[in-house]
Motif scaffolding. Structure first.
Motif, PDB file in Angstrom:
ATOM      1  N   PRO A   1       0.830  -1.107  -0.013  1.00 16.49           N
ATOM      2  CA  PRO A   1       0.195  -0.113   0.100  1.00 16.49           C
ATOM      3  C   PRO A   1       1.013   1.372   0.343  1.00 16.49           C
ATOM      4  N   ILE A   2       0.176   2.231  -0.385  1.00 18.01           N
ATOM      5  CA  ILE A   2       1.104   3.555  -0.692  1.00 18.01           C
ATOM      6  C   ILE A   2       0.056   4.434   0.398  1.00 18.01           C
ATOM      7  N   ALA A   3       0.931   5.126   1.365  1.00 17.56           N
ATOM      8  CA  ALA A   3       0.478   5.594   2.539  1.00 17.56           C
ATOM      9  C   ALA A   3       0.334   7.150   2.312  1.00 17.56           C
ATOM     10  N   SER A   4       1.458   7.827   1.466  1.00 15.55           N
ATOM     11  CA  SER A   4       1.508   9.293   1.327  1.00 15.55           C
ATOM     12  C   SER A   4       1.891   9.449  -0.166  1.00 15.55           C
ATOM     13  N   ILE A   5       1.218  10.625  -0.805  1.00 16.13           N
ATOM     14  CA  ILE A   5       2.075  11.064  -1.842  1.00 16.13           C
ATOM     15  C   ILE A   5       2.081  12.707  -1.759  1.00 16.13           C
ATOM     16  N   ALA A   6       3.182  13.299  -2.601  1.00 15.03           N
ATOM     17  CA  ALA A   6       3.411  14.578  -2.651  1.00 15.03           C
ATOM     18  C   ALA A   6       3.742  15.128  -4.070  1.00 15.03           C
ATOM     19  N   VAL A   7       3.586  16.443  -4.246  1.00 13.04           N
ATOM     20  CA  VAL A   7       3.920  16.763  -5.512  1.00 13.04           C
ATOM     21  C   VAL A   7       4.745  18.196  -5.483  1.00 13.04           C
ATOM     22  N   ALA A   8       5.867  18.244  -6.147  1.00  8.09           N
ATOM     23  CA  ALA A   8       7.114  19.020  -5.885  1.00  8.09           C
ATOM     24  C   ALA A   8       6.362  20.260  -6.329  1.00  8.09           C
ATOM     25  N   ALA A   9       6.906  21.439  -5.823  1.00 11.90           N
ATOM     26  CA  ALA A   9       6.586  22.858  -6.197  1.00 11.90           C
ATOM     27  C   ALA A   9       6.664  23.120  -7.603  1.00 11.90           C
ATOM     28  N   ASP A  10       7.492  22.723  -8.362  1.00 13.23           N
ATOM     29  CA  ASP A  10       7.666  23.010  -9.540  1.00 13.23           C
ATOM     30  C   ASP A  10       6.772  22.152 -10.629  1.00 13.23           C
ATOM     31  N   GLY A  11       5.939  21.160 -10.088  1.00 11.59           N
ATOM     32  CA  GLY A  11       4.999  20.334 -10.722  1.00 11.59           C
ATOM     33  C   GLY A  11       5.479  19.085 -11.535  1.00 11.59           C
ATOM     34  N   ALA A  12       6.893  19.250 -11.419  1.00  9.78           N
ATOM     35  CA  ALA A  12       7.552  18.126 -12.286  1.00  9.78           C
ATOM     36  C   ALA A  12       7.566  16.776 -11.808  1.00  9.78           C
TER      37      ALA A  12
ATOM     38  N   ARG B   1       9.483   6.448  -3.620  1.00  9.24           N
ATOM     39  CA  ARG B   1       9.874   6.682  -5.164  1.00  9.24           C
ATOM     40  C   ARG B   1       9.270   7.850  -5.852  1.00  9.24           C
ATOM     41  N   LEU B   2      10.083   8.316  -6.482  1.00 10.92           N
ATOM     42  CA  LEU B   2      10.023   9.634  -7.217  1.00 10.92           C
ATOM     43  C   LEU B   2       9.505   9.478  -8.754  1.00 10.92           C
ATOM     44  N   TRP B   3       8.642  10.219  -9.155  1.00  8.07           N
ATOM     45  CA  TRP B   3       8.107   9.788 -10.557  1.00  8.07           C
ATOM     46  C   TRP B   3       8.107  11.327 -11.318  1.00  8.07           C
ATOM     47  N   HIS B   4       8.716  11.333 -12.311  1.00  8.19           N
ATOM     48  CA  HIS B   4       8.865  12.595 -13.211  1.00  8.19           C
ATOM     49  C   HIS B   4       7.474  12.619 -13.987  1.00  8.19           C
ATOM     50  N   ILE B   5       6.792  13.239 -14.122  1.00 11.20           N
ATOM     51  CA  ILE B   5       5.134  13.355 -14.447  1.00 11.20           C
ATOM     52  C   ILE B   5       5.197  13.499 -16.086  1.00 11.20           C
ATOM     53  N   ALA B   6       6.049  14.165 -16.723  1.00 12.74           N
ATOM     54  CA  ALA B   6       6.412  14.328 -18.109  1.00 12.74           C
ATOM     55  C   ALA B   6       6.787  13.155 -18.755  1.00 12.74           C
ATOM     56  N   THR B   7       7.902  12.531 -18.285  1.00  8.70           N
ATOM     57  CA  THR B   7       8.718  11.502 -18.775  1.00  8.70           C
ATOM     58  C   THR B   7       8.473  10.222 -18.339  1.00  8.70           C
TER      59      THR B   7
ATOM     60  N   PHE C   1       8.120  17.170  -0.112  1.00  9.42           N
ATOM     61  CA  PHE C   1       9.165  17.861  -1.015  1.00  9.42           C
ATOM     62  C   PHE C   1       9.589  19.305  -0.103  1.00  9.42           C
ATOM     63  N   SER C   2      10.815  19.485   0.023  1.00 12.19           N
ATOM     64  CA  SER C   2      11.266  20.664   0.523  1.00 12.19           C
ATOM     65  C   SER C   2      10.866  21.983  -0.385  1.00 12.19           C
ATOM     66  N   ALA C   3      10.593  23.219   0.055  1.00 16.47           N
ATOM     67  CA  ALA C   3      10.117  24.356  -0.416  1.00 16.47           C
ATOM     68  C   ALA C   3      10.827  24.451  -1.843  1.00 16.47           C
ATOM     69  N   ASP C   4      12.190  24.283  -1.605  1.00 15.90           N
ATOM     70  CA  ASP C   4      12.860  24.434  -2.824  1.00 15.90           C
ATOM     71  C   ASP C   4      13.370  23.473  -3.900  1.00 15.90           C
ATOM     72  N   GLY C   5      12.451  22.317  -3.389  1.00 19.98           N
ATOM     73  CA  GLY C   5      12.601  21.096  -4.121  1.00 19.98           C
ATOM     74  C   GLY C   5      13.865  20.446  -4.262  1.00 19.98           C
ATOM     75  N   ALA C   6      15.035  20.788  -3.446  1.00 20.71           N
ATOM     76  CA  ALA C   6      16.211  20.143  -3.401  1.00 20.71           C
ATOM     77  C   ALA C   6      16.170  18.801  -2.578  1.00 20.71           C
ATOM     78  N   SER C   7      15.174  18.811  -1.901  1.00 25.01           N
ATOM     79  CA  SER C   7      15.148  17.467  -0.980  1.00 25.01           C
ATOM     80  C   SER C   7      13.843  16.881  -1.072  1.00 25.01           C
ATOM     81  N   VAL C   8      13.851  15.561  -0.614  1.00 22.68           N
ATOM     82  CA  VAL C   8      12.623  14.651  -0.369  1.00 22.68           C
ATOM     83  C   VAL C   8      12.344  14.394   1.135  1.00 22.68           C
ATOM     84  N   ILE C   9      11.589  14.597   1.880  1.00 26.95           N
ATOM     85  CA  ILE C   9      11.580  14.003   3.308  1.00 26.95           C
ATOM     86  C   ILE C   9      10.703  12.987   3.370  1.00 26.95           C
ATOM     87  N   SER C  10      11.099  11.802   4.136  1.00 26.05           N
ATOM     88  CA  SER C  10      10.246  10.634   4.506  1.00 26.05           C
ATOM     89  C   SER C  10      10.157  10.374   5.745  1.00 26.05           C
ATOM     90  N   ALA C  11       9.151   9.754   6.179  1.00 26.50           N
ATOM     91  CA  ALA C  11       9.138   9.210   7.639  1.00 26.50           C
ATOM     92  C   ALA C  11       8.614   7.984   7.719  1.00 26.50           C
TER      93      ALA C  11
END
Length: 190
Positions: free
Chosen positions: A4-15, A27-33, A51-61
């Protein structure tokens, strides 16, 4: 994912989309490719991702009682070990990480992983968390149905909204921050 997938997030840039799963991966998924990146290392269910606000990090717990700050460019994550399994997380614009734990406590960390506050919220596991749009109010809820509001500047519970005494699995603030929505096991949104 293979569980099961427990959580999802979208990066601020939408990519990019990030997903956290009970298969112990993020898992990170590129929306376009459709490109997929698998982040492994959690020792148990991964319950939350952001995702961090600047998109440089992914935070998981997760249930392995860790919070992991993964550099999106690759490399070894910074691991924050906590005393209790983590069920939910919220990320503030300033990079602060707020976590809801199975021991009924809320923990706040600076962006570098330093613990700032531990707040006893409930005598039962916390399972959902939301941060107001202005970043000033935290909402946390657990298995017993009450929603607790906490001011980030003065981290003490300031208000308790008593519900149906059933688990509250999801919380969200409206965009203006004036209303909190709670949904849970009773099949209602309040």
């Amino acid at each position: 994912h293979t569980a099961p997938i427990a959580s999802i997030a979208v990066a601020a840039d939408g990519a990019w989309i990030a997903s956290a799963s009970w298969d112990r991966t993020v898992r990170l998924w590129h929306i376009a490719t459709g490109e997929k990146i698998i982040l492994e290392g959690h020792g148990d269910n991964v319950n939350a991702v952001a995702f961090s606000a600047d998109g440089a990090s992914v935070i998981s717990a997760g249930y392995d009682a860790t919070v992991r700050l993964w550099p999106r460019a690759g490399g070894t994550p910074k691991i924050i070990r906590t005393p209790s399994p983590v069920n939910a997380l919220a990320l503030a614009r300033d990079g602060a990480v707020i976590t809801a734990h199975a021991d009924g406590q809320l923990r706040m960390f600076q962006s570098d992983g330093v613990l700032v506050h531990t707040i006893e919220v409930a005598p039962a596991p916390l399972i959902s968390l939301a941060l107001s749009p202005d970043g000033k109010t935290i909402a946390a809820a657990g298995l017993r149905g009450a929603v607790v509001l906490i001011n980030r500047d003065d981290p003490e519970p300031k208000k308790m909204l008593v519900g149906p005494a059933l688990p509250v699995w999801a919380l969200a603030f409206t965009p203006d921050g004036r209303t909190i929505l709670a949904a849970g096991s009773d099949r209602l949104v309040r």
